[in-house]
Structures are given as C-alpha cells and as structure tokens.
Design a protein around this motif. Sequence first.
Motif, short mmCIF file in Angstrom:
data_model
loop_
_atom_site.label_atom_id
_atom_site.label_comp_id
_atom_site.label_asym_id
_atom_site.label_seq_id
_atom_site.Cartn_x
_atom_site.Cartn_y
_atom_site.Cartn_z
N VAL A 26 8.66 7.27 7.73
CA VAL A 26 9.48 6.07 7.15
C VAL A 26 10.44 7.07 6.25
O VAL A 26 10.16 7.69 5.21
N ALA A 27 11.88 6.65 6.70
CA ALA A 27 12.96 6.98 5.60
C ALA A 27 13.05 6.02 4.84
O ALA A 27 13.42 5.12 4.89
N ASP A 586 6.20 -2.26 3.58
CA ASP A 586 6.22 -2.74 2.04
C ASP A 586 6.06 -1.58 1.00
O ASP A 586 5.45 -1.36 0.51
N ILE A 587 7.38 -1.28 0.86
CA ILE A 587 7.63 -0.05 -0.12
C ILE A 587 8.58 -0.40 -1.08
O ILE A 587 9.76 -1.05 -0.86
N ALA A 608 -1.36 -1.78 3.86
CA ALA A 608 -2.73 -1.58 3.67
C ALA A 608 -3.18 0.01 4.21
O ALA A 608 -4.23 0.21 3.78
N SER A 609 -2.15 0.44 4.67
CA SER A 609 -2.33 2.18 5.04
C SER A 609 -1.35 3.00 4.52
O SER A 609 -0.34 2.51 4.05
N ALA A 610 -1.69 4.24 4.59
CA ALA A 610 -0.79 5.31 3.68
C ALA A 610 0.44 5.48 4.50
O ALA A 610 0.26 5.09 5.85
N GLN A 611 1.51 5.67 3.99
CA GLN A 611 2.56 5.62 4.66
C GLN A 611 3.31 7.08 4.50
O GLN A 611 3.42 7.83 3.13
N THR A 612 3.55 7.89 5.57
CA THR A 612 4.46 9.22 5.46
C THR A 612 5.95 8.70 5.29
O THR A 612 6.43 8.01 6.20
N VAL A 613 6.63 9.46 4.23
CA VAL A 613 7.99 8.99 4.13
C VAL A 613 8.74 10.40 3.71
O VAL A 613 8.29 11.32 3.26
N THR A 614 9.99 9.90 3.57
CA THR A 614 10.90 11.10 3.36
C THR A 614 12.11 10.33 2.38
O THR A 614 12.36 9.30 2.78
N ALA A 615 12.24 11.35 1.45
CA ALA A 615 13.45 10.53 0.41
C ALA A 615 14.81 10.85 1.07
O ALA A 615 15.12 11.85 1.81
N PRO A 616 15.92 10.28 0.69
CA PRO A 616 17.42 10.41 0.82
C PRO A 616 17.69 11.91 0.53
O PRO A 616 17.26 12.10 -0.60
N ALA A 640 8.65 15.58 4.19
CA ALA A 640 7.79 14.42 4.11
C ALA A 640 6.72 14.57 3.25
O ALA A 640 6.19 15.62 2.89
N PHE A 641 6.47 13.34 2.66
CA PHE A 641 5.10 13.41 1.64
C PHE A 641 4.47 11.96 2.00
O PHE A 641 5.04 11.18 2.67
#
Length: 653
Positions: A26-27, A586-587, A608-616, A640-641
Amino acid sequence: MHKSVQARVAMLTLLATSVAAQAATVALSNTAPVYDPSVVKTSVYNKTYQESGAVDGDYFGWAVPSKWYNISYCIDAANTDCAVDATQWARVTPPWVSSTSTDKALKFVPQKLASDGTGIQYILPLPFVLNARYRISMRLGTTPGNANAVQVAMMGKTSWDYAAMARTFDIPANKAYVDVEMKGVYTGSAGGAVQADTRTLRLFPRKAGLPIYVDNVKVEIMNADPLNPGSDVSAATSTVPLLMDTKMFGLHVNELGSHNAWPALSQEVLRLWGTDSSYWFAIQPTNDPDPSHWNWSQVDYRVNYFRSHNSSGSIIYTLGQTPAWASSNPNQTGCAYGTGVCAPPTNDADFKAYVKATAQRYLGKIQYYEIWNEPGWAGFFAGSPAKLASMTAVAKQALKEVDPADTYKLRLIGPAVGDIWMDQYLRAGAGVNLDIFNVHQYISPVTIEADVPAGIANAKLMMQAYGLKLPIWNTETGASCGDYGVLCPANYAPSDSVLRGVESRSLAVQWANSVSNVDYFFMEGWGPTWEGLVQRADPGINCANTGPDYCTPYMPLQPMGAGFAKAAAWLKNAKLSSAYKMTTPDIYIFKFTTSLGAKRYLVWTTAASAQTVTAPSTWASKTVTDTAGVVTSLGSYTAAFTLKPNEPLLISP
C-alpha cells in the motif's frame, strides 16, 4: 514433467508471487481525503405523517424501526407510575393549518412527568450507525398561547444510557411551532461502546398536560471526516497547526502515600480526584469557619509531591463531595463516598467559603478547579443540572475574589457529563462561568479511532449550540474493557506492542480533535493488570480493593506506561500540520513538526492484518521507530515496511 517445464512453472510461480506481493503493498497517501459535513451522505428517515391510520406504539414492547412508541419511566416520589393511554396520542390536523386541511402531524399529550421533570418519552427506533454524524430536523408545535419545551436526544435502548447528543428546544407562546435542527454523532453509549440493542431518537417533553405536535422529521447522515467529524465546528484551540500542549500528559496518582514513586512518564499534570483525603468532607469535616483549623495535610502532601518533581507542571483540583454538616440531605443514600456527601450543599455561602479557602491556600500552586466529578451520576451528585449551574457561578465568583487581577489565572473547568445532563446544565446558564469544556472520554484499545472523534465532536457541537468557544479538556480517561461502557472483544488479551501503542494513538487522535489536556486514570491501575502504567509489586493484588499498604513500590513501567512515555518523547510540544485516515485500508497518518523543527510522520493501521506500505518519496523517509524504541533503517525513501495492527510507527527523514 520435464525439468525445463518445471523450471518455467517455478519461474512463473515466483513471478506471480512477486506480483501479488507488489499488489499487496500500500502506498501511503500524501493527501488528506476531502469531506464536507454540510453535505448529506445518506437520508435515513423523512416523514411528514400524511398517511392515515393509528399511531404505532405501546408500553415496553417496542423495537420496530421507523415506528413511534410511547414509553414511561415516570415513577415519582409517591411511587406512582404514569399511565400509558393510547388516547394520549394521535395523528391529527395541527393548529398551524386550517381545520379543513389534509395536513397531519403527530400529537403527543404527556399526562404527568416525574418529580425531576423527566419520565415520559416518545421514541422512534432508527438504524443509527455508530460514530456517523447526523443532522436531525423536525417541526415542533404546541397549543397556541402556551410556551413549551422538548428535549430531543439520540440514544440507545436503555433509559439510563448516556445520549449521543441532546438538545432542548423552546416553543414560545407567541408561535404555533418552531422548525428545529440538531447535529450530533451517534456514539451509542458511554465510551462509544457498541450496544447490541435498539438505537433511538427520543423526545422528552418538559411540561405535563400540554400537547406536543411533531411533523417533518428528517434524519440524515452527513459527509463528515471519520477522524474529525466536528472539523467544521470552531473551538478555542482548533487552529492549525495544533500544538501538542504539555498538559496532554496528565495523570491521577491515587495511591500516593503507600508509595512515593515518580516513574519516568514525563507527566505534566496531576488531577486530584479519587483520593478520599482531597474531598471537601475530608478537608472540613465540621462546621468550623476558620480554614486554619481544617485538615489540609493530605492535599498539601499531594501538591508538594507533584511540585517537587515538576515545579512548572499543572494541578487540577476537583471540587466537591459535601460534608454532612453542609449537606442538603445528610441522609442521602447511594453516594459513592459516604452517606449525604453526594447531595448539594444547603447554603451557597458554605460552598463559596470552601472554594475560596482552597484557592487561597494553593494560590500559585493549583491553577485549575473542576466543578464536581461526573455530576450526571447520582452517586457523585444528587442535585439537578440547574443547581450545579448556580454552584458554578458561586465557584467562579470565589476564584475571582481570590485573584481579582487574574495574576495567577485561576480557571474553572466544567463538569464531565452525558449530553442530556449537559444540555440542561448549559440551558440553566452555566456556560458563561466556564473557562474550559470538559469530557471524560474512556477508550477501548480496539476502537480508539472511532470512540474519541465521536465524543469530542459532540462536545464541540454542544458548545456551538450554546454559543461557547472554549478549550476542550479530557480530565479523566483510561484504556479499559468493561468499564464506563467501553467494550472489547471477549477474552481480549492485547499484546505488549499493542499496549505500548495505545497512548500514542489516543493522544494523537485527541490532538487532531482540538483536545488540549488528557489525564490518565490512574497511574497505579485497576481492573485488568494491563490498565496500569506502572508495575505493581504483586500483579495478583487488586489495588482498588485492598488496604493502604497493599503493594509497593510502583516503579517499573508496564507496556501501557512505556507507551505513555514514548508518546511524550515523540509528541510533546510538537505542531500538527495534517491528520487523516486513508479511505482504504484503515491507515491513519499524522504529519507534524517536533519542538526542534524536525518533520515526523506517525502512522498506524487498525486493519485486522498487517499491511506492507511505502511512504511518499517527498517524506524522504530514512528510519522507522516502533514504540519499543527499535529503529529500522530504510534502504531508500520508498522502501517497503510493515504496519502491524494497532502498533504505531514513527517515520523520520
């Protein structure tokens, strides 16, 4: 299968897995979604009562949405119940139209009210959505030439429940009707808990014998920001950027004396409540007018304890709990702290003398005075909203007489009560004497992001309804399950990492909603062992139900306490530039600048579960830090984190 085919299948599988992993990333959005709470999102109910037929209704057997019911909780002092009679109501031609008109309205005739002015309720079950903002409008009328009033409220099924929002509307004698509008966020019950019962719109008539005509009822969900549903309502602290005031880090230290610990929590405020020795009845047990003879020892001890550790910090003293000699009903039962102490004082002069003596003794040490604790519950205050409003004026005058030049800036904090009670209190004129608007917003670690904005939005909307513009304080809060209507899933057992994140989440959300003081109840904890901020010597001992020597010391921080300290380290004196919830998943994202001018980003998910994300890339992110203080370096600005559920991360350029 041939080896080359196997290799191709393996490669395709790896590629598919890689694509799936990329798709799951998710960005993080750099732009807040746009909401307009003046725009209707959904129409829930819209009726003008033109249809023919009898009015629906009975005594207790009500539950069908969109049908009106009549219910009576009208037991008076003589234990006489109000009769419920179908002839009390009908669909009739209202007095503001010609008798030959086909226009109709509902007519209710309350036969008798309880001694406290309540009792008869007219109830419309509706499918209210928790934490959604509503606009409710209707036409209210009465017999021409007679003044009347009706309190409108959104609430759950149980009659004692806190209303989500309430407002009393006057029908002047010179008008046949008034068109009224109320705005509020449906919170269900105290603490915003999910209540598994009927959700209702209610009318509480304020006069018996006079008919009430109701027509043109409209209920709409508005397009409000879920993180700040009161964003359009100005408050004294609602400018952007918002400063994370040091007073956001307040505590109750209720077992002081059995310990003298000062844990490393960065606490800046001490609220004096929940300690028997600080109540009026303990300070002035007899009718001795000389304050030098009063028992100040324990209040002195607590004030000196706090100021010896933090000379620039603030103390809130909660006024109240009447001595027997001053009580208007010394035999009053049901009081939380002893017979008679919850009854209001007989004489205002006695109350004023107590307030003045306290303010004079602690001039320069105690700046903030709270007018009673949660007076909406009879166990704390058995008087009426109007009585407390008059006592508020007395307290305000006493503070002015102690500091006429306002050198020490003594300030009066309003009571934290449900909206039905608050509406009546402000209607009695209390608002002009308040310096600070107060809530007691308890939270569930599971639903912070829904509970807090809803409760604070209603506080803002209540102030707006009465023309007030005051700072909003939350002088008593706590992370809980099962207390104050706050609910958690069955057998809830939060992890240490979730507990460490509770205060960062709670304080950040309150920050975004213009709250400028939060006081955790209480440092030593009660109920589940994880509620406390510090570790008890014996975690098996319930400190709320044992003697004064039950457990010492309180030194090691529990996960909740470690999270409190980490929130202070991250957020104290910071300035918030933007806060928003991504539409999916839901971030939550909070952009702020530290007291040293450094840009930071606080991010978490309630999915409900972990989300892999990247920051702008514009954030220039270099590290992420969790609430345990573990710092992870990012290989690039867009590396990603992982966001784990309910575990905030601090992103640093």
